[in-house]
Design a protein around this motif. Structure first.
Motif, mmCIF file in Angstrom:
data_model
loop_
_atom_site.group_PDB
_atom_site.id
_atom_site.type_symbol
_atom_site.label_atom_id
_atom_site.label_comp_id
_atom_site.label_asym_id
_atom_site.label_seq_id
_atom_site.Cartn_x
_atom_site.Cartn_y
_atom_site.Cartn_z
ATOM 1 N N ASN A 89 0.785 -1.186 0.060
ATOM 2 C CA ASN A 89 0.047 0.038 0.039
ATOM 3 C C ASN A 89 0.822 1.335 -0.043
ATOM 4 O OD1 ASN A 89 -1.598 2.407 1.354
ATOM 5 N ND2 ASN A 89 -3.225 0.672 0.768
ATOM 6 N N VAL A 90 0.438 2.190 -0.911
ATOM 7 C CA VAL A 90 1.096 3.462 -0.638
ATOM 8 C C VAL A 90 0.108 4.563 -0.697
ATOM 9 C CG1 VAL A 90 2.797 5.054 -2.261
ATOM 10 C CG2 VAL A 90 3.031 2.614 -2.625
ATOM 11 N N THR A 91 0.339 5.329 0.260
ATOM 12 C CA THR A 91 -0.480 6.563 0.489
ATOM 13 C C THR A 91 0.289 7.867 0.645
ATOM 14 O OG1 THR A 91 -2.174 5.319 1.759
ATOM 15 C CG2 THR A 91 -2.288 7.798 1.935
ATOM 16 N N LEU A 92 0.096 8.716 -0.193
ATOM 17 C CA LEU A 92 0.886 10.032 -0.165
ATOM 18 C C LEU A 92 0.191 11.317 -0.373
ATOM 19 C CD1 LEU A 92 1.456 11.184 -3.446
ATOM 20 C CD2 LEU A 92 2.644 8.929 -3.500
ATOM 21 N N PHE A 93 0.636 12.550 -0.232
ATOM 22 C CA PHE A 93 0.244 13.856 -0.440
ATOM 23 C C PHE A 93 0.842 14.472 -1.416
ATOM 24 C CE2 PHE A 93 -0.186 18.167 -0.056
ATOM 25 C CZ PHE A 93 -1.813 18.554 0.087
ATOM 26 N N HIS A 94 0.299 14.930 -2.636
ATOM 27 C CA HIS A 94 1.130 15.587 -3.707
ATOM 28 C C HIS A 94 -0.135 16.607 -4.288
ATOM 29 C CE1 HIS A 94 3.760 17.009 -6.938
ATOM 30 N NE2 HIS A 94 4.685 16.252 -6.054
ATOM 31 N N GLU A 95 0.005 17.685 -4.466
ATOM 32 C CA GLU A 95 -0.670 18.652 -5.057
ATOM 33 C C GLU A 95 -0.904 18.314 -6.658
ATOM 34 O OE1 GLU A 95 -0.025 22.533 -3.920
ATOM 35 O OE2 GLU A 95 -1.018 22.352 -1.856
ATOM 36 N N ASP A 96 -0.203 17.571 -7.217
ATOM 37 C CA ASP A 96 0.196 17.414 -8.632
ATOM 38 C C ASP A 96 -0.404 15.978 -8.971
ATOM 39 O OD1 ASP A 96 0.837 16.753 -11.181
ATOM 40 O OD2 ASP A 96 2.269 17.926 -11.567
#
Length: 330
Positions: free
Chosen positions: A36-43
């Protein structure tokens, strides 16, 4: 606290992507577990590219180090290293050399409690069918379990084994290595808030936009596998767990036979049912969980207390929750 029968680590809400903009995630079955990969990025496009890169790396690691893939480097080592010699050692990749070197470090540190040659015998357990190795296999192969039979030249990236029946398995360290690689990839994309998990191993980058990532310890024997007993708030660290509930069967004598094997006996240890270790890297926390499991709670926690930057939570068969000094309430 009511008696805990068993616990395991799970990342809370990793499979549920927050509803507000900027959060992205994906879940895939790779390496015999859930990635599982969870991340924050505006793009959005960049976020998808970063997640795809992590998943591609997980597939690569699986292809390289799975003992179930005949063409993997690990399979080739298990085939050729026992036939190699000091005069003609087997060439291996620098990456595999680094993994074996790390494994040997924890073997030395633990007096052999962690030992990747456990698979010399353990590969003959079948947890789905409820089968143990035969008495003859125990007699022949337990003596083949000894990390000192691995002769690694980490400078020249070569290896050979002392005995023809020595067989190694990286299941106790590869997933920790994998989540570290995933975190490294995300950092190269400029991502500063993320979580990469592979089964019971997780690497946390930053926080969850002002809040810590929450990692729960749950009771897997309960009907509700999401029931949480302990919640740990974490930032910028790795956390790994091992338990006697991940792969097991109950034998004819009513004993739980699980996948964590004591190298000295070739059998499952008892006394501990779950170990969680927190530290800077999964490459270290992953093997340390197995190390504590084999050493036992007293010696295992003493080892953790001697290692700066590491902490642990241990659950015993009696349901007692034990903490390393860094986690003990004042």
């Amino acid at each position: 606290m009511k008696k805990l029968i068993a616990v395991c680590l799970c990342i809370l809400n990793l499979s549920v992507i927050p509803a507000y903009a900027g959060w992205h995630g994906d879940t895939q079955n790779i390496m015999g577990t859930v990635i599982n990969v969870t991340l924050f990025h505006e793009d959005d496009a960049k976020a998808k590219e970063a997640i795809a890169a992590v998943m591609a790396e997980m597939h690569r690691i699986d292809q390289q180090y799975s003992p179930f893939i005949p063409t993997s480097e690990l399979s080739r080592v298990n085939d050729l290293a026992p036939k190699s010699t000091a005069a003609h050692p087997m060439p291996i990749s620098a990456e595999l050399a680094s993994i074996i070197q790390k494994a040997n470090h924890y073997s030395e540190l633990s007096g052999g409690a962690f030992d990747i040659t456990f698979a010399s015998l353990a590969r003959y357990y079948d947890y789905r069918k409820g089968l143990k190795p035969t008495d003859e296999q125990f007699k022949e192969l337990v003596p083949q379990i000894n990390y000192k039979f691995i002769h690694l030249d980490a400078k020249n990236n070569t290896v050979y084994f002392d005995h023809p029946k020595v067989y190694i398995d990286l299941g106790g360290i590869a997933k920790g290595f994998a989540v570290d690689r995933g975190a490294e990839i995300l950092r190269k994309f400029g991502i500063t808030n993320a979580n990469v998990s592979a089964g019971g191993d997780s690497r946390v980058i930053g926080d969850k936009l002002g809040k810590p990532w929450l990692v729960g310890i749950r009771n897997p024997r309960a009907d509700d596998k999401n029931a949480v007993a302990i919640t740990l708030p974490l930032e910028n660290c790795a956390i790994s767990t091992s338990g006697d509930y991940e792969r097991f069967f109950i034998d004819k004598d009513g004993q739980r036979v699980h996948h964590i094997i004591n190298p000295k006996t070739g059998k499952s240890p008892h006394g501990i049912i779950s170990v969680s270790v927190i530290g800077p890297q999964g490459f270290d926390t992953d093997p340390l969980t197995k190390t504590i499991f084999i050493m036992g709670s007293e010696k295992g926690l003493a080892l953790i207390d001697s290692l700066p930057g590491f902490d642990a939570v241990v659950i015993t068969e009696t349901g007692k929750v034990l903490y390393s000094k860094g986690l003990t309430p004042p």
